[in-house]
Every structure is written in C-alpha cells, then in structure tokens.
Design an enzyme around this catalytic site. Structure first.
Site, PDB file in Angstrom:
ATOM      1  N   THR A 199     106.824 -50.619  49.127  1.00  0.00           N
ATOM      2  CA  THR A 199     107.932 -50.049  49.896  1.00  0.00           C
ATOM      3  C   THR A 199     108.532 -51.065  50.857  1.00  0.00           C
ATOM      4  O   THR A 199     109.747 -51.059  51.095  1.00  0.00           O
ATOM      5  CB  THR A 199     107.480 -48.772  50.637  1.00  0.00           C
ATOM      6  OG1 THR A 199     107.049 -47.818  49.665  1.00  0.00           O
ATOM      7  CG2 THR A 199     108.599 -48.168  51.469  1.00  0.00           C
TER       8      THR A 199
ATOM      9  N   GLU B 257     106.578 -44.305  49.585  1.00  0.00           N
ATOM     10  CA  GLU B 257     105.161 -44.292  49.958  1.00  0.00           C
ATOM     11  C   GLU B 257     104.341 -45.189  49.047  1.00  0.00           C
ATOM     12  O   GLU B 257     103.243 -44.844  48.628  1.00  0.00           O
ATOM     13  CB  GLU B 257     104.629 -42.852  49.901  1.00  0.00           C
ATOM     14  CG  GLU B 257     105.327 -41.921  50.874  1.00  0.00           C
ATOM     15  CD  GLU B 257     104.828 -40.484  50.785  1.00  0.00           C
ATOM     16  OE1 GLU B 257     103.846 -40.211  50.054  1.00  0.00           O
ATOM     17  OE2 GLU B 257     105.421 -39.626  51.459  1.00  0.00           O
ATOM     18  N   CYS B 258     104.859 -46.363  48.765  1.00  0.00           N
ATOM     19  CA  CYS B 258     104.258 -47.297  47.819  1.00  0.00           C
ATOM     20  C   CYS B 258     103.841 -48.566  48.553  1.00  0.00           C
ATOM     21  O   CYS B 258     104.402 -48.911  49.594  1.00  0.00           O
ATOM     22  CB  CYS B 258     105.311 -47.619  46.754  1.00  0.00           C
ATOM     23  SG  CYS B 258     104.862 -48.887  45.559  1.00  0.00           S
ATOM     24  N   GLY B 259     102.883 -49.273  47.998  1.00  0.00           N
ATOM     25  CA  GLY B 259     102.495 -50.553  48.562  1.00  0.00           C
ATOM     26  C   GLY B 259     103.634 -51.560  48.552  1.00  0.00           C
ATOM     27  O   GLY B 259     103.633 -52.516  49.322  1.00  0.00           O
TER      28      GLY B 259
END
Length: 169
Positions: free
Chosen positions: A46, A42-44
């Site tokens: 990803t 759930e990361c920028g």
C-alpha cells in the site's frame, strides 16, 4: 462488465467507472501514457501509493497519467467502499491521480480492462499475481510494459519505460 473485446478498439476505449461511480473511458488521456495499477488499502505494498503519487507528480506535465483500480481479490485487502477508498487515498497518501471504482482483475468476473491488459491477447498475458501490478499503456492504447508488485513505482525500470513511452509520443 463492459463490452466485448471487439467493442473496445484499445485499452483506452474500454468502459470503466470513476471512484465516484460515473461511467467513462480512459480515452480522454490520449495521447498520454497511462500507468494502470490494481491497488489495495490494507496491503504490504500500500505504501506504493506514495511512489505512484511521486511518479505522477514528476511526469504529469510530460504526459503521464497514473490510474488506480482498487481490487479486493488478494487477501481481502481492499474491503472498503469506493468512498472509503477515495477518502483513504487522499487523507493517508495525498493521492491526486485518478482513482476508479473497485473491480476484479482475475477470474470469471475479470473486468474487460484487465482482460485487455493481461488476457490471452495481451502482449503480457497471465493472471495478476497480487496488488500493485502495473501496466504501462501508450497514448494509442497499446500495452507496452508490465511490472509486478515488487517493482517500486520510482524504480529504474519503471521510470525508464515511462520516459521511453513519453519520448515516443
């Protein structure tokens, strides 16, 4: 987790768990080069799973293994269970490279693997700054390069380091 630095002669000998929770080491990848990455769903960054899979596809037959290690230490961006992470990686990004159990990469519970990659005795010391930090390890288990989150997997610098490592096998 794992043993002391003295018990593991190289990064590749360090005990880790697969995403299916089976204890193993990365030693079976010798003499391949291994790109070890702390990942999050759930990361920028990803979307880098796509680039990591592309990199793995391009260099797998030449001797590269990409190894993903999920971590929830940065903004709680990897909250899932190992099974949820595995399902996400396969369904969303068609990941075929090996994924491992969720670990901590900084702090007092830092996994031994990341102590070897980024600890005081590493050639590239310093805490992990964010998700998708990448470490390139040669076939003997020596850490030979470190790339930050903003370094895309297919960037010229990452590709050049991998090509150099593979040529040195």
């Amino acid at each position: 987790m794992g043993g002391s630095l003295a018990s593991a002669s190289s990064v590749l000998e360090t005990k880790v768990k697969t995403i299916e929770d089976k204890e193993t080491t990365l030693a079976s990848y010798k003499p391949k080069a291994v790109l070890i990455v702390n990942t999050a769903s759930e990361c920028g960054f990803t979307r880098q799973y796509k680039g990591l899979e592309e990199l793995y596809g391009k260099f797998k037959k030449k001797g590269l293994v990409v190894a993903g290690f999920p971590c929830n230490q940065f903004g709680g961006q990897e909250p899932g269970t190992n099974q949820e992470i595995a399902t996400f990686c396969k369904s969303k990004y068609e990941v075929t490279f090996p994924m491992f159990a969720k670990i901590e990469v900084n702090g007092k519970n830092r996994h031994e693997l990341f102590t070897q990659l980024a600890g005081d005795k590493s050639p590239f010391p310093g805490d992990i700054g964010w998700n998708f930090t990448k470490f390139l390890v040669d076939g003997k288990g020596k850490v030979i390069a470190r790339f930050g989150s903003r370094d895309a997997p297919m960037s010229a610098d990452v590709v050049a380091a991998i090509e150099k490592a593979l040529a040195a096998k």
